[in-house]
Motif scaffolding. Structure first.
Motif, short mmCIF file in Angstrom:
data_model
loop_
_atom_site.label_atom_id
_atom_site.label_comp_id
_atom_site.label_asym_id
_atom_site.label_seq_id
_atom_site.Cartn_x
_atom_site.Cartn_y
_atom_site.Cartn_z
N GLU A 1 14.29 4.46 29.07
CA GLU A 1 13.33 5.53 29.34
C GLU A 1 12.67 5.36 30.71
OE1 GLU A 1 10.37 6.41 26.35
OE2 GLU A 1 11.80 5.97 24.75
N LEU A 2 12.41 4.11 31.08
CA LEU A 2 11.72 3.85 32.34
C LEU A 2 12.67 3.71 33.53
CD1 LEU A 2 9.01 1.34 31.07
CD2 LEU A 2 8.75 3.79 31.54
N GLY A 3 13.98 3.72 33.27
CA GLY A 3 14.97 3.77 34.34
C GLY A 3 15.42 2.44 34.92
N PHE A 4 15.24 1.34 34.19
CA PHE A 4 15.74 0.07 34.71
C PHE A 4 16.64 -0.67 33.72
CE2 PHE A 4 11.52 -0.84 32.99
CZ PHE A 4 11.72 -1.98 32.24
N SER A 5 17.27 0.06 32.84
CA SER A 5 18.14 -0.57 31.84
C SER A 5 19.37 -1.23 32.48
CB SER A 5 18.57 0.43 30.76
OG SER A 5 19.31 1.48 31.32
N ASN A 6 19.90 -0.64 33.55
CA ASN A 6 21.05 -1.26 34.22
C ASN A 6 20.69 -2.64 34.76
OD1 ASN A 6 22.78 0.84 33.67
ND2 ASN A 6 22.43 1.86 35.63
N THR A 7 19.53 -2.73 35.40
CA THR A 7 19.07 -4.02 35.93
C THR A 7 18.88 -5.01 34.80
OG1 THR A 7 17.95 -2.90 37.75
CG2 THR A 7 17.27 -5.16 37.28
N LEU A 8 18.27 -4.56 33.71
CA LEU A 8 18.04 -5.44 32.57
C LEU A 8 19.36 -5.93 31.99
CD1 LEU A 8 16.05 -6.72 30.59
CD2 LEU A 8 16.12 -4.62 29.26
N ASN A 9 20.33 -5.06 31.87
CA ASN A 9 21.64 -5.44 31.33
C ASN A 9 22.40 -6.40 32.25
OD1 ASN A 9 21.31 -3.88 29.04
ND2 ASN A 9 22.31 -2.10 29.94
N GLN A 10 22.30 -6.17 33.55
CA GLN A 10 23.07 -6.98 34.50
C GLN A 10 22.40 -8.31 34.83
OE1 GLN A 10 23.63 -4.42 37.86
NE2 GLN A 10 25.11 -3.11 36.80
N GLU A 11 21.08 -8.31 34.97
CA GLU A 11 20.39 -9.50 35.46
C GLU A 11 19.42 -10.11 34.45
OE1 GLU A 11 18.73 -8.87 39.38
OE2 GLU A 11 20.08 -7.17 39.68
N GLY A 12 19.19 -9.43 33.34
CA GLY A 12 18.18 -9.91 32.41
C GLY A 12 16.79 -9.66 32.97
N PHE A 13 15.79 -10.24 32.32
CA PHE A 13 14.42 -10.00 32.76
C PHE A 13 14.10 -10.65 34.10
CE2 PHE A 13 13.63 -8.47 28.47
CZ PHE A 13 12.84 -7.37 28.75
N SER A 14 14.91 -11.60 34.54
CA SER A 14 14.66 -12.22 35.84
C SER A 14 14.86 -11.23 36.98
CB SER A 14 15.54 -13.45 36.04
OG SER A 14 16.90 -13.08 36.06
N GLY A 15 15.62 -10.17 36.75
CA GLY A 15 15.86 -9.16 37.77
C GLY A 15 14.93 -7.97 37.68
N VAL A 16 14.09 -7.94 36.66
CA VAL A 16 13.17 -6.82 36.45
C VAL A 16 11.84 -7.15 37.13
CG1 VAL A 16 11.96 -5.43 34.71
CG2 VAL A 16 14.29 -6.23 34.27
N SER A 17 11.29 -6.20 37.87
CA SER A 17 10.05 -6.45 38.60
C SER A 17 8.87 -6.61 37.64
CB SER A 17 9.76 -5.28 39.56
OG SER A 17 9.39 -4.13 38.83
N SER A 18 7.83 -7.24 38.14
CA SER A 18 6.60 -7.42 37.36
C SER A 18 6.02 -6.07 36.97
CB SER A 18 5.55 -8.19 38.16
OG SER A 18 6.03 -9.43 38.54
N ARG A 19 6.09 -5.14 37.89
CA ARG A 19 5.56 -3.80 37.62
C ARG A 19 6.32 -3.14 36.46
NH1 ARG A 19 4.59 -0.02 42.53
NH2 ARG A 19 2.71 -1.25 42.49
N ASP A 20 7.65 -3.25 36.48
CA ASP A 20 8.45 -2.66 35.40
C ASP A 20 8.17 -3.35 34.07
OD1 ASP A 20 9.61 -0.63 36.90
OD2 ASP A 20 11.37 -1.84 37.43
N CYS A 21 8.00 -4.67 34.10
CA CYS A 21 7.65 -5.38 32.86
C CYS A 21 6.31 -4.90 32.32
CB CYS A 21 7.62 -6.90 33.10
SG CYS A 21 9.25 -7.64 33.27
#
Length: 59
Positions: free
Chosen positions: A19-39
């Motif tokens: 919904e927030l538009g970062f599922s690809n990043t989450l799938n590819q890199e896990g939470f280490s690739g997700v920004s603090s803001r997105d978390c």
């Protein structure tokens, strides 16, 4: 250091990330690739969902 058990299910995390538009990043890199803001936005969204569910149960 011990890891805490997650309160949110993986399915809910994936749904919110989508919904927030970062599922690809989450799938590819896990939470280490997700920004603090997105978390942070993910947590806010999860709280909104929980509040809606609670309100629905109280009605």
């Amino acid at each position: 250091m011990s890891r805490r058990r997650s309160t949110m299910s993986d399915n809910l995390k994936q749904q919110i990330a989508q919904e927030l538009g970062f599922s690809n990043t989450l799938n590819q890199e896990g939470f280490s690739g997700v920004s603090s803001r997105d978390c942070g936005n993910m947590v806010k969204k999860a709280i909104e969902i929980a509040e809606r569910n609670m309100a629905g149960r109280l009605s």
